[in-house]
Design a protein around this motif. Structure first.
Motif, mmCIF file in Angstrom:
data_model
loop_
_atom_site.group_PDB
_atom_site.id
_atom_site.type_symbol
_atom_site.label_atom_id
_atom_site.label_comp_id
_atom_site.label_asym_id
_atom_site.label_seq_id
_atom_site.Cartn_x
_atom_site.Cartn_y
_atom_site.Cartn_z
ATOM 1 N N TRP A 192 -1.444 -18.693 9.031
ATOM 2 C CA TRP A 192 -2.319 -18.284 7.835
ATOM 3 C C TRP A 192 -3.419 -19.225 7.572
ATOM 4 O O TRP A 192 -4.707 -18.897 7.290
ATOM 5 N N ARG A 231 -2.489 -10.044 2.269
ATOM 6 C CA ARG A 231 -3.827 -9.425 2.340
ATOM 7 C C ARG A 231 -4.531 -9.852 0.952
ATOM 8 O O ARG A 231 -5.743 -10.029 0.680
ATOM 9 N N TYR A 255 -0.329 -9.809 11.138
ATOM 10 C CA TYR A 255 0.268 -9.167 10.260
ATOM 11 C C TYR A 255 1.629 -8.435 10.666
ATOM 12 O O TYR A 255 2.386 -7.946 9.872
ATOM 13 N N THR A 261 -5.407 -13.336 0.240
ATOM 14 C CA THR A 261 -6.470 -13.776 1.206
ATOM 15 C C THR A 261 -7.650 -13.291 0.750
ATOM 16 O O THR A 261 -8.569 -14.348 0.787
ATOM 17 N N GLU A 262 -7.735 -12.068 0.395
ATOM 18 C CA GLU A 262 -9.207 -11.413 0.050
ATOM 19 C C GLU A 262 -9.817 -12.350 -1.240
ATOM 20 O O GLU A 262 -10.993 -12.716 -1.366
ATOM 21 N N CYS A 273 2.810 -7.920 3.623
ATOM 22 C CA CYS A 273 1.452 -7.673 4.020
ATOM 23 C C CYS A 273 0.369 -7.243 2.939
ATOM 24 O O CYS A 273 -0.685 -8.255 2.949
ATOM 25 N N THR A 274 0.781 -6.621 2.014
ATOM 26 C CA THR A 274 0.135 -6.298 0.856
ATOM 27 C C THR A 274 -0.038 -7.598 0.211
ATOM 28 O O THR A 274 -1.255 -7.964 -0.241
#
Length: 346
Positions: free
Chosen positions: A67, A25, A13, A28-29, A21-22
């Motif tokens: 990714w 992330r 990242y 992704t979660e 990045c936020t």
């Protein structure tokens, strides 16, 4: 838990802006949370993959593939999930089916593929098709119908092509027939004109013969008259005369007078007959030249005729020439009897 298609490797990242990045992330979660669960959660996971693709694919070279590797997806699987996510977000009806669990994962992936058949997709969205098996059967049916339609269209195209070719051949044949007919009619008119000219020449020839016969009769008449004058002169010589008469002079004058009368009459008739014959000869020669000129015009017409039409026309020409040749021979009775050769017969 993510698909174990590739070896997992942590995503870097550090090269991304903080706000990016936020986003990555968070998606992704959610992807990790919903992946490989119910179809409802699979749909959400596809939306998350779509979001990451939109953020990385076009702006950060190689980061999209990195990714995918970090979450255990191959590029192929990730691409398929992007397609599903886009369709779910773009269709309220599809989102409803996914949310209610009325569509299986395989069927969902099938109708979201770029190559999906619109008619089959519509039947899935309307609820007429609920399983992937039914979807495949419909695809097979639609494919068969398309193939039949394509075959029918190909046959129709072939029939239309054959029709056009036949029409073209018919038009060409009709055009050639009309041209040949026009040539034949032209030859018939020319032949008719030549027959008229030949008949006129025959009449002129008969008139010339009649005139010549009259001239011969006049010549015979003048000879008889001369003979009569001579006889009368001889009788006068035998009669006694009161005065001395130069008998030789009287006889000479009588003969001169008789011959002068006969010469004047026969000379005029001969000149008239000669002029008539010269005019007739000139007309016949001109007619001969016209016939030769017309024949030169006929030759190109004959060369472009079909063989059967050309043969029919030439037969008619030969018959006409045969009649003319027979009449020409009839005008050479003395030469034929003497064995003389008629000009132009070889």
């Amino acid at each position: 838990m993510a698909e174990s298609e590739t070896a997992l490797q942590a995503f870097d990242y550090t090269v991304l802006p903080a706000n990016m990045c936020t986003v990555i992330r968070a998606n992704t979660e959610e992807f990790t949370l919903h992946m490989n669960r119910s179809v409802q959660e699979y749909g959400q996971a596809c939306v998350n993959v779509m979001n990451v693709h939109a953020a990385l694919a076009d702006r950060y070279s190689g980061r999209w593939a990195q990714w995918c590797q970090s979450v255990g997806l191959s590029i192929r699987s990730a691409t398929r999930m992007v397609e599903v996510g886009s369709n779910v977000m773009g269709s309220a009806k599809l989102a409803e089916l996914v949310q209610d669990g009325q569509i299986g994962k395989s069927l969902l992936q099938a109708i979201c593929a770029p190559s999906a058949e619109p008619e089959a997709v519509d039947q899935v969205l309307s609820g007429d098709i609920t399983t992937h098996k039914e979807y495949q059967e419909l695809l097979a049916q639609l494919k068969a119908e398309k193939e039949r339609g394509a075959a029918a269209e190909a046959r129709e195209e072939e029939v239309w092509k054959m029709h056009e070719e036949a029409k073209q051949r018919a038009e060409t044949a009709e055009s050639r027939y009309k041209a040949a007919l026009a040539d034949v009619n032209s030859l018939a008119e020319a032949n008719q004109q030549k027959n008229k000219e030949l008949e006129a020449a025959r009449k002129d020839l008969r008139a010339a013969k009649d005139c010549y016969s009259v001239a011969k009769k006049n010549e015979a008449f003048q000879r008889e008259r001369i003979k009569t004058l001579q006889e009368e002169n001889a009788a006068l010589k035998k009669q006694p005369i009161a005065a001395v008469v130069d008998e030789e002079e009287m006889d000479k004058r009588a003969h001169q007078q008789a011959y002068a009368i006969a010469a004047d009459m026969t000379g005029e008739l001969r000149q008239k007959l000669e002029r008539m014959q010269e005019n007739d000869a000139a007309w016949v020669l001109q007619s001969k030249d016209r016939m030769e000129s017309e024949w030169e015009r006929m030759v190109p017409m004959l060369e472009r005729m079909e063989p059967d039409i050309k043969k029919a026309v030439l037969d008619g020409v030969l018959k006409m020439l045969g009649r003319i040749q027979g009449q020409v021979f009839a005008l050479y009775p003395e030469e034929e009897e003497a064995g003389h050769e008629v000009p132009g017969t070889h």
